[in-house]
Design a protein around this motif. Structure first.
Motif, PDB file in Angstrom:
ATOM      1  N   LYS A 124       0.847  -1.190   0.000  1.00 37.15           N
ATOM      2  CA  LYS A 124       0.000   0.000   0.000  1.00 37.15           C
ATOM      3  C   LYS A 124       0.880   1.236   0.000  1.00 37.15           C
ATOM      4  N   LEU A 125       0.392   2.268  -0.663  1.00 32.69           N
ATOM      5  CA  LEU A 125       1.002   3.587  -0.625  1.00 32.69           C
ATOM      6  C   LEU A 125       0.130   4.437   0.286  1.00 32.69           C
ATOM      7  N   GLY A 134      -8.206  13.676   8.004  1.00 36.25           N
ATOM      8  CA  GLY A 134      -9.076  13.318   6.893  1.00 36.25           C
ATOM      9  C   GLY A 134      -8.520  13.629   5.524  1.00 36.25           C
ATOM     10  N   ALA A 135      -7.318  14.173   5.434  1.00 37.18           N
ATOM     11  CA  ALA A 135      -6.731  14.503   4.130  1.00 37.18           C
ATOM     12  C   ALA A 135      -5.850  13.377   3.611  1.00 37.18           C
ATOM     13  N   ASP A 136      -5.709  12.292   4.375  1.00 32.07           N
ATOM     14  CA  ASP A 136      -4.795  11.203   4.021  1.00 32.07           C
ATOM     15  C   ASP A 136      -5.350  10.345   2.882  1.00 32.07           C
ATOM     16  N   HIS A 137      -4.445   9.620   2.219  1.00 30.30           N
ATOM     17  CA  HIS A 137      -4.802   8.677   1.168  1.00 30.30           C
ATOM     18  C   HIS A 137      -4.212   7.314   1.528  1.00 30.30           C
ATOM     19  N   ASP A 138      -4.954   6.261   1.224  1.00 31.58           N
ATOM     20  CA  ASP A 138      -4.548   4.878   1.473  1.00 31.58           C
ATOM     21  C   ASP A 138      -4.793   4.133   0.168  1.00 31.58           C
ATOM     22  N   ILE A 139      -3.730   3.891  -0.608  1.00 29.47           N
ATOM     23  CA  ILE A 139      -3.863   3.375  -1.971  1.00 29.47           C
ATOM     24  C   ILE A 139      -3.233   1.994  -2.068  1.00 29.47           C
ATOM     25  N   ALA A 140      -4.026   1.017  -2.480  1.00 28.15           N
ATOM     26  CA  ALA A 140      -3.514  -0.345  -2.675  1.00 28.15           C
ATOM     27  C   ALA A 140      -2.784  -0.401  -4.018  1.00 28.15           C
ATOM     28  N   LEU A 141      -1.571  -0.929  -4.004  1.00 26.63           N
ATOM     29  CA  LEU A 141      -0.797  -1.108  -5.225  1.00 26.63           C
ATOM     30  C   LEU A 141      -1.117  -2.475  -5.818  1.00 26.63           C
TER      31      LEU A 141
END
Length: 164
Positions: A124-125, A134-141
């Protein structure tokens, strides 16, 4: 946001000074677009793997302070700039592979480097803001398939020396 000014003022019942403070905060809240690309290649154990990350901030072109990175935090003891942490990790093993702190004015491109052992890895990135909730991002690679790395020649040389 879509509500008419009169209805919003009637609903919120705030003094003009309070409304100005709310508007200042809402307008400064960061909206960050994140794109990423895993640099193509042969992924082998122990060899560097590169992840290209592009960050772009949604800046109002009419705003003269579009490059202002100061956070709206009236009770913070000094001026605070918004920073972002780029983290690549494996949540199943709870292992962090790379961490980098950046500041984004309008846009920024960053190349992250990490290594992985042999196997299939679901990473994950994480893009974490140190100033706003609440401004965070959780991105699955996409899963990364890593092949076994090649042995070095020095191991073979040592074995042939033992035979003599």
């Amino acid at each position: 946001m879509e509500m008419e000014d009169d209805k919003r003022n009637e609903l919120l019942q705030m003094a003009p000074v309070q409304m100005r403070d709310v508007a200042m905060f809402v307008n400064s809240y960061p909206t960050l677009d994140v794109t990423h690309e895993l640099v193509k290649g042969e992924y082998t154990a122990g060899a560097p793997i590169f992840l290209q990350v592009a960050l772009s901030k949604d800046v109002d072109e009419d705003d003269a302070n579009g490059d202002d990175q100061n956070v709206v935090a009236p009770f913070y003891p000094s001026r605070k700039m918004a920073n972002w942490w780029l983290v690549v990790g494996d949540s199943s093993s709870r292992q962090l592979l790379v961490i980098k702190r950046v500041t984004v004015n309008k846009s920024l491109s960053v190349k992250l480097e990490f290594t992985l052992p042999k196997g299939t890895h679901s990473l994950k990135l994480y893009v974490i803001c140190d100033s706003y909730i609440g401004a965070d991002h959780d991105i699955a690679l996409d899963p990364i398939e890593v092949a076994e790395g090649e042995d070095s020649d020095s191991d073979e040389d040592m074995e042939s020396d033992d035979d003599e």
